[in-house]
Write a protein that holds these residues in place. Structure first.
Motif, PDB file in Angstrom:
ATOM      1  N   GLY A 144      -2.951   9.275  -2.604  1.00 56.72           N
ATOM      2  CA  GLY A 144      -2.158   9.186  -1.388  1.00 56.72           C
ATOM      3  C   GLY A 144      -3.012   8.969  -0.152  1.00 56.72           C
ATOM      4  N   ALA A 145      -4.174   9.639  -0.090  1.00 53.88           N
ATOM      5  CA  ALA A 145      -5.060   9.510   1.063  1.00 53.88           C
ATOM      6  C   ALA A 145      -5.623   8.094   1.168  1.00 53.88           C
ATOM      7  CB  ALA A 145      -6.199  10.522   0.969  1.00 53.88           C
ATOM      8  N   ILE A 162      -5.918   8.741  11.345  1.00 58.90           N
ATOM      9  CA  ILE A 162      -5.275   7.426  11.392  1.00 58.90           C
ATOM     10  C   ILE A 162      -5.820   6.522  12.500  1.00 58.90           C
ATOM     11  CG2 ILE A 162      -3.078   6.293  11.970  1.00 58.90           C
ATOM     12  CD1 ILE A 162      -1.709   8.275  10.078  1.00 58.90           C
ATOM     13  N   PRO A 214       1.450  12.832   3.143  1.00 54.40           N
ATOM     14  CA  PRO A 214       0.187  12.774   3.893  1.00 54.40           C
ATOM     15  C   PRO A 214       0.391  12.743   5.408  1.00 54.40           C
ATOM     16  CG  PRO A 214       0.152  11.218   2.070  1.00 54.40           C
ATOM     17  CD  PRO A 214       1.546  11.727   2.171  1.00 54.40           C
ATOM     18  N   LEU A 215       1.511  12.180   5.864  1.00 54.02           N
ATOM     19  CA  LEU A 215       1.766  12.076   7.299  1.00 54.02           C
ATOM     20  C   LEU A 215       2.202  13.404   7.916  1.00 54.02           C
ATOM     21  CD1 LEU A 215       3.617   8.635   7.407  1.00 54.02           C
ATOM     22  CD2 LEU A 215       1.223   9.115   7.924  1.00 54.02           C
ATOM     23  N   MET A 254      -4.571  14.095   8.574  1.00 54.14           N
ATOM     24  CA  MET A 254      -4.352  12.665   8.367  1.00 54.14           C
ATOM     25  C   MET A 254      -3.930  11.987   9.669  1.00 54.14           C
ATOM     26  SD  MET A 254      -4.400   9.993   6.504  1.00 54.14           S
ATOM     27  CE  MET A 254      -4.595  10.577   4.820  1.00 54.14           C
ATOM     28  N   GLN A 309      -2.970   5.640   2.319  1.00 53.21           N
ATOM     29  CA  GLN A 309      -2.817   5.667   3.781  1.00 53.21           C
ATOM     30  C   GLN A 309      -3.950   4.896   4.456  1.00 53.21           C
ATOM     31  OE1 GLN A 309      -0.367   6.918   5.718  1.00 53.21           O
ATOM     32  NE2 GLN A 309       0.807   7.519   3.914  1.00 53.21           N
ATOM     33  N   SER A 353       0.822  -1.214   0.000  1.00 48.80           N
ATOM     34  CA  SER A 353       0.000   0.000   0.000  1.00 48.80           C
ATOM     35  C   SER A 353       0.856   1.265   0.000  1.00 48.80           C
ATOM     36  CB  SER A 353      -0.938   0.005   1.214  1.00 48.80           C
ATOM     37  OG  SER A 353      -1.922  -1.001   1.105  1.00 48.80           O
ATOM     38  N   LEU A 354       2.105   1.141   0.471  1.00 50.17           N
ATOM     39  CA  LEU A 354       3.011   2.292   0.479  1.00 50.17           C
ATOM     40  C   LEU A 354       3.352   2.751  -0.938  1.00 50.17           C
ATOM     41  CD1 LEU A 354       5.462   1.163   3.317  1.00 50.17           C
ATOM     42  CD2 LEU A 354       3.681   2.905   3.488  1.00 50.17           C
ATOM     43  N   VAL A 401       4.487   8.776   0.310  1.00 51.39           N
ATOM     44  CA  VAL A 401       4.356   8.111   1.605  1.00 51.39           C
ATOM     45  C   VAL A 401       4.394   9.111   2.749  1.00 51.39           C
ATOM     46  CG1 VAL A 401       5.440   6.475   3.189  1.00 51.39           C
ATOM     47  CG2 VAL A 401       5.332   5.955   0.748  1.00 51.39           C
ATOM     48  N   VAL A 451      -2.953   1.288   4.157  1.00 49.09           N
ATOM     49  CA  VAL A 451      -1.753   0.977   4.948  1.00 49.09           C
ATOM     50  C   VAL A 451      -2.128   0.714   6.399  1.00 49.09           C
ATOM     51  CG1 VAL A 451       0.348   1.955   5.944  1.00 49.09           C
ATOM     52  CG2 VAL A 451      -0.061   2.158   3.491  1.00 49.09           C
ATOM     53  N   TRP A 452      -2.875   1.625   6.999  1.00 49.18           N
ATOM     54  CA  TRP A 452      -3.184   1.517   8.426  1.00 49.18           C
ATOM     55  C   TRP A 452      -4.272   0.486   8.696  1.00 49.18           C
ATOM     56  CZ3 TRP A 452       0.271   3.438  11.561  1.00 49.18           C
ATOM     57  CH2 TRP A 452       1.104   4.468  11.098  1.00 49.18           C
TER      58      TRP A 452
END
Length: 441
Positions: A382-383, A257, A247-248, A253, A386, A78-79, A244, A389-390
């Motif tokens: 990108g959203a 999360i 967004p962090l 975001m 993420q 997903s990254l 990657v 990913v989480w």
């Protein structure tokens, strides 16, 4: 002598017709119907198979560990999924992503460490691009539809997400009814009918893949692919790092999360712990399909209703709080009730819990997608990367922990997850509302 002008007129006529057609607004509801139906056909097979993994492939915890490997692979791929989707285009990514699900079901016809582990690793890649592609594609056609028909963007996004997640949630209902019809418990505790079940699932997935090919490409930037100058390795690394890390760096975001992670936790709890420690003792292994069908039915109904009610951040806030509260009641119920009641009352309790867990899942699916689409308009891929990913990270944690911790401890983790995610989500809504309500200086 008049043949040349006549031919010229004939050649120009289609061009004029095409120009007129291109000026007419496209109705993107057709693509929502196709996308939703294709996902239903694919995931009615995968979802039911996933529900059965921890019980059908219980020897050596093959099913549980395979799912854990799958979601670890899902998390890492997903990254980079947003870059793959941008390169392929969201439609092509959707079609390619279906191949991983097909291979995973095929591996279940001959389950072993040599078939399940490679299939799980590849499915992690396929799942990452199909879900980032889905979020990107659905958001893109919703925005195009709102633009072409002068509709409110938030309302169209909510409506499209409601239809998609409502249809998607039906996969639990339909797939598990098929499992219930084809599987039977043997006298020695074994389960018969699994081979026929997985063959039926492969046929369903094939139809879903074919249907996905009929989606129209959108006219947004992700379909055109990234602008590559010389294709240098350095520029690719920089682009990946930005997709990657960027967004962090956004406080919005970071505040979302915990809610994303909890949405993965509660899904994995249903798939791994609820089916094994609650449903199976009360209804038997063949009853898992029936309970999950109830879960899927209420998930679908709630997704459709929640999508229709979504119009902006305020509505999302109330709907999410309601969904979290419903699931909190179930977890408190399980925490205080140490043993599962048998008989008719046990069956009713189990099906009621499945229904309410489905309501919560329907809320989280629709509202998280709508929330990301509204807050991250300039980096949709990108959203949604993420998001996966989480979600996949938290799902993998549950599958790896499930064989080693008790149901009560897992329920306690769920309650902590609800508390943390609710607090950060409410802080996010207050922060965003404050920004919008502050007058420009």
């Amino acid at each position: 002598m008049d043949s040349a002008p006549a031919n010229a007129c004939d050649e120009e006529a289609p061009l004029v017709a095409d120009d007129v057609q291109s000026l007419a607004p496209k109705n993107y509801t057709r693509d929502v119907h196709i996308l939703s139906s294709a996902f239903l056909l694919i995931f009615l097979a995968y979802g039911a198979a996933q529900n059965l993994e921890t019980t059908v492939n219980a020897a050596g915890d093959l099913g549980t560990i395979s799912l854990g490997i799958l979601y670890v692979s899902f998390m890492f791929f997903s990254l980079v999924a947003s870059l793959v989707v941008r390169a392929l285009g969201s439609k092509n990514a959707l079609v390619l992503g279906t191949t991983g699900y097909w291979l995973f079901i095929a591996a279940n016809l001959k389950p072993s460490w040599y078939t399940m582990v490679p299939a799980s690793l590849y499915l992690g890649f396929a799942a990452s691009i199909i879900w980032v592609g889905e979020g990107t594609y659905l958001t893109s056609i919703a925005r195009n539809h709102a633009r072409d028909f002068n509709s409110r963007e938030g309302t169209v996004i909510g409506k499209f997400n409601g239809e998609f997640w409502g249809m998607f949630a039906l996969h639990q209902f339909v797939g598990n009814l098929i499992s219930l019809a084809l599987l039977s418990d043997g006298k020695d505790g074994s389960t018969s009918g699994t081979t026929l079940l997985f063959i039926v699932f492969l046929c369903s997935m094939t139809l879903g893949t074919v249907l996905m090919c009929f989606l129209r490409k959108t006219d947004s930037k992700e379909e055109k692919g990234p602008a590559v100058s010389s294709g240098s390795f350095f520029s690719s690394v920089v682009s990946l790092s930005k997709s990657v890390i960027t967004p962090l760096l956004d406080i919005r975001m970071l505040l979302i999360i915990p809610l994303i992670a909890y949405s993965g936790l509660q899904q994995a709890f249903v798939w791994a712990d609820f089916t094994k420690d609650v449903v199976k003792p009360a209804l038997g292994e063949s009853g898992v399909g029936g309970a999950m069908a109830v879960y899927g039915a209420f998930d679908a109904i709630c997704s459709l209703v929640a999508g229709r009610l979504t119009s902006g951040l305020t509505s999302i806030t109330f709907i999410v709080c309601g969904g979290l509260l419903v699931q909190a009641v179930i977890f408190i119920w399980l925490l205080l009730k140490s043993s599962i009641t048998s008989g008719v009352l046990g069956t009713v309790y189990t099906l009621l819990m499945a229904a309410l867990l489905g309501v919560g899942d329907g809320v989280l699916n629709t509202q998280l997608s709508a929330l990301l689409a509204l807050l991250f308009k300039h980096d949709t891929e990108g959203a949604f990367a993420q998001l996966k990913v989480w979600q996949s990270a938290s799902i993998a944690v549950v599958f790896f922990l499930s064989p080693y911790i008790s149901l009560q401890l897992m329920v306690g983790i769920m309650l902590v997850g609800i508390s943390v995610s609710l607090l950060t989500f409410l802080f996010l809504t207050l922060k965003v509302e404050k920004v919008f309500s502050t007058p420009n200086s």
